[in-house]
Design a protein around this motif. Structure first.
Motif, mmCIF file in Angstrom:
data_model
loop_
_atom_site.group_PDB
_atom_site.id
_atom_site.type_symbol
_atom_site.label_atom_id
_atom_site.label_comp_id
_atom_site.label_asym_id
_atom_site.label_seq_id
_atom_site.Cartn_x
_atom_site.Cartn_y
_atom_site.Cartn_z
ATOM 1 N N UNK A 175 27.137 37.838 49.597
ATOM 2 C CA UNK A 175 28.047 37.216 49.600
ATOM 3 C C UNK A 175 28.092 35.779 49.289
ATOM 4 N N UNK A 176 28.968 35.090 48.572
ATOM 5 C CA UNK A 176 28.992 33.685 48.542
ATOM 6 C C UNK A 176 30.166 33.052 49.153
ATOM 7 N N UNK A 177 29.915 32.068 49.834
ATOM 8 C CA UNK A 177 30.968 31.313 50.462
ATOM 9 C C UNK A 177 30.692 29.667 50.072
ATOM 10 N N UNK A 178 31.554 29.132 49.676
ATOM 11 C CA UNK A 178 31.506 27.451 49.153
ATOM 12 C C UNK A 178 32.374 26.603 49.612
ATOM 13 N N UNK A 179 31.814 25.475 49.455
ATOM 14 C CA UNK A 179 32.757 24.268 49.670
ATOM 15 C C UNK A 179 33.253 23.747 48.435
ATOM 16 N N UNK B 213 25.145 30.224 50.549
ATOM 17 C CA UNK B 213 26.293 28.992 50.756
ATOM 18 C C UNK B 213 26.040 28.045 49.611
ATOM 19 N N UNK B 214 27.156 27.818 48.852
ATOM 20 C CA UNK B 214 27.211 26.918 47.687
ATOM 21 C C UNK B 214 28.064 25.720 47.755
ATOM 22 N N UNK B 215 28.191 24.760 46.736
ATOM 23 C CA UNK B 215 29.253 23.916 46.680
ATOM 24 C C UNK B 215 29.611 24.249 45.332
ATOM 25 N N UNK B 216 30.877 24.491 45.213
ATOM 26 C CA UNK B 216 31.257 25.163 43.937
ATOM 27 C C UNK B 216 32.399 24.232 43.157
ATOM 28 N N UNK B 217 32.499 24.398 41.953
ATOM 29 C CA UNK B 217 33.602 23.515 41.023
ATOM 30 C C UNK B 217 34.778 23.985 41.628
ATOM 31 N N UNK B 218 35.732 22.913 41.532
ATOM 32 C CA UNK B 218 37.088 23.281 42.083
ATOM 33 C C UNK B 218 38.047 23.246 40.936
ATOM 34 N N UNK B 219 37.794 22.754 39.862
ATOM 35 C CA UNK B 219 38.775 22.576 38.730
ATOM 36 C C UNK B 219 40.058 22.074 38.965
ATOM 37 N N UNK B 220 40.385 21.294 40.244
ATOM 38 C CA UNK B 220 41.834 20.923 40.315
ATOM 39 C C UNK B 220 41.903 19.619 39.751
ATOM 40 N N UNK B 221 41.265 18.986 38.729
ATOM 41 C CA UNK B 221 41.645 18.080 37.883
ATOM 42 C C UNK B 221 42.975 17.961 37.776
#
Length: 332
Positions: free
Chosen positions: A295-299, A217-225
């Motif tokens: 598997x990776x699932x992120x916020x 479980x991660x917190x990942x970069x969104x990139x929606x700048x």
């Protein structure tokens, strides 16, 4: 949900103790077994229906710095622990060491820089309000951690603060434990150390557990700048949990990936597929160390690895919904 509290705790890579103690205190009465291994990983076990092992993990550490020298004028030289762009730290408040001495990161003023003079950790210093080396040495020492100062704030459906990568994942694991789910697998909730400095904690942790499958479980970069075109957006805030097909060093197990997508669709949980492969996670280390399908699932989060991350609380809630359903089902 413990996002705000966890964000405000200093826990730079290698100095995760305060984070670990907070988590342990919250979950100790809700698990069947709990232990801290030799490296400092916190492992909590809950019995499931079948004798197969699932490891679900999140990393406790955050990017930060370490004091590398105390200068004659009382300023502190620092080096990064984890990947941090020095341009995002100038003028930011920090805390130094166990005494949490307050300081400010400074460097040569921009208007005095010549041409394309580059900001680097070689020419930035931490000012803790001392003017002599001996005065600074009475407060801090070489080897002390330097963490961004606590700054978490909740704004309606949004939260901002440092270290949401990966305190978001840690908070989710706590919530999943406290939910007292009817777990399918014997489940090991692993809060691991030193992800940001090279995925150091998860490998030994997985080697100890020897899981049959793993979810990171991660917190990942969104990139929606606003300035980014859509093609460069890895994920976007407000569109649900991010399910990763592949990232640097590892292609996520196709069976686990398809299962997560199926659960989300069947339960009408909004989700998104991570659209870029930059960056890596503990899933790679777990798979390499033990041969475990992972598997990776992120916020999704804006501005990770900076003094202030931004996260949408609805994404957090939907990630929790997805995980709470996955954990009660047969996956493999």
């Amino acid at each position: 949900m413990f996002l705000k509290e966890l964000s405000d705790i200093p826990g730079v890579s290698g100095f995760e103790g305060k984070v670990r103690e907070f988590i342990k205190e919250k979950i100790k009465d809700k698990v069947d077994q709990i232990e801290v291994d030799k490296l400092g990983n916190l492992i909590a076990f809950k019995k499931g229906k079948v004798n197969k092992k699932l490891m679900i993990s999140a990393h406790m550490d955050e990017v930060g710095f370490i004091v590398s020298n105390i200068e004659e004028d009382g300023k502190l030289s620092i080096l990064p622990l984890g990947s941090i762009d020095p341009r995002v730290v100038l003028g930011k408040k920090v805390v130094v060491g166990e005494k949490q001495i307050l300081g400010v990161i400074g460097s040569k003023p921009i208007h005095l820089m010549e041409g394309y003079e580059k900001v680097s950790f070689e020419n930035i210093k931490v000012d803790i309000g001392t003017t002599k080396k001996q005065e600074a040495e009475a407060k801090v020492k070489i080897g002390d951690f330097v963490s961004f100062a606590p700054n978490a704030m909740v704004h309606g459906e949004w939260i901002s603060g440092k270290a949401l990568d990966d305190r978001g994942g840690c908070s989710l694991l706590i919530d999943l434990i406290l939910e007292d789910l009817d777990l399918y697998y014997d489940t090991f909730f692993a809060f691991v150390i030193q992800e940001e400095t090279g995925l150091r904690g998860s490998g030994p942790c997985a080697f100890k557990i020897k899981p049959d499958l793993a979810i990171v479980i991660e917190t990942t970069t969104s990139g929606d700048n606003p300035e980014f075109p859509e093609a460069r957006r890895s994920s976007e805030l407000g569109k649900g949990p991010v399910i990763t097909p592949a990232h640097r060093g590892y292609v996520n197990d196709e069976r686990l990936f398809n299962f997560a997508v199926k659960v989300a669709e069947e339960n009408k949980i909004p989700y998104q597929i991570k659209r870029r492969t930059a960056g890596g996670t503990d899933a790679a280390r777990i798979a390499i160390t033990t041969g475990t399908p992972s598997l990776v699932i992120s916020i999704p989060s804006r501005y990770i690895h900076s003094p202030i991350c931004v996260l949408n609380i609805n994404d957090y809630r939907n990630t929790f919904k997805l995980l709470s359903l996955i954990l009660i089902k047969e996956v493999l």
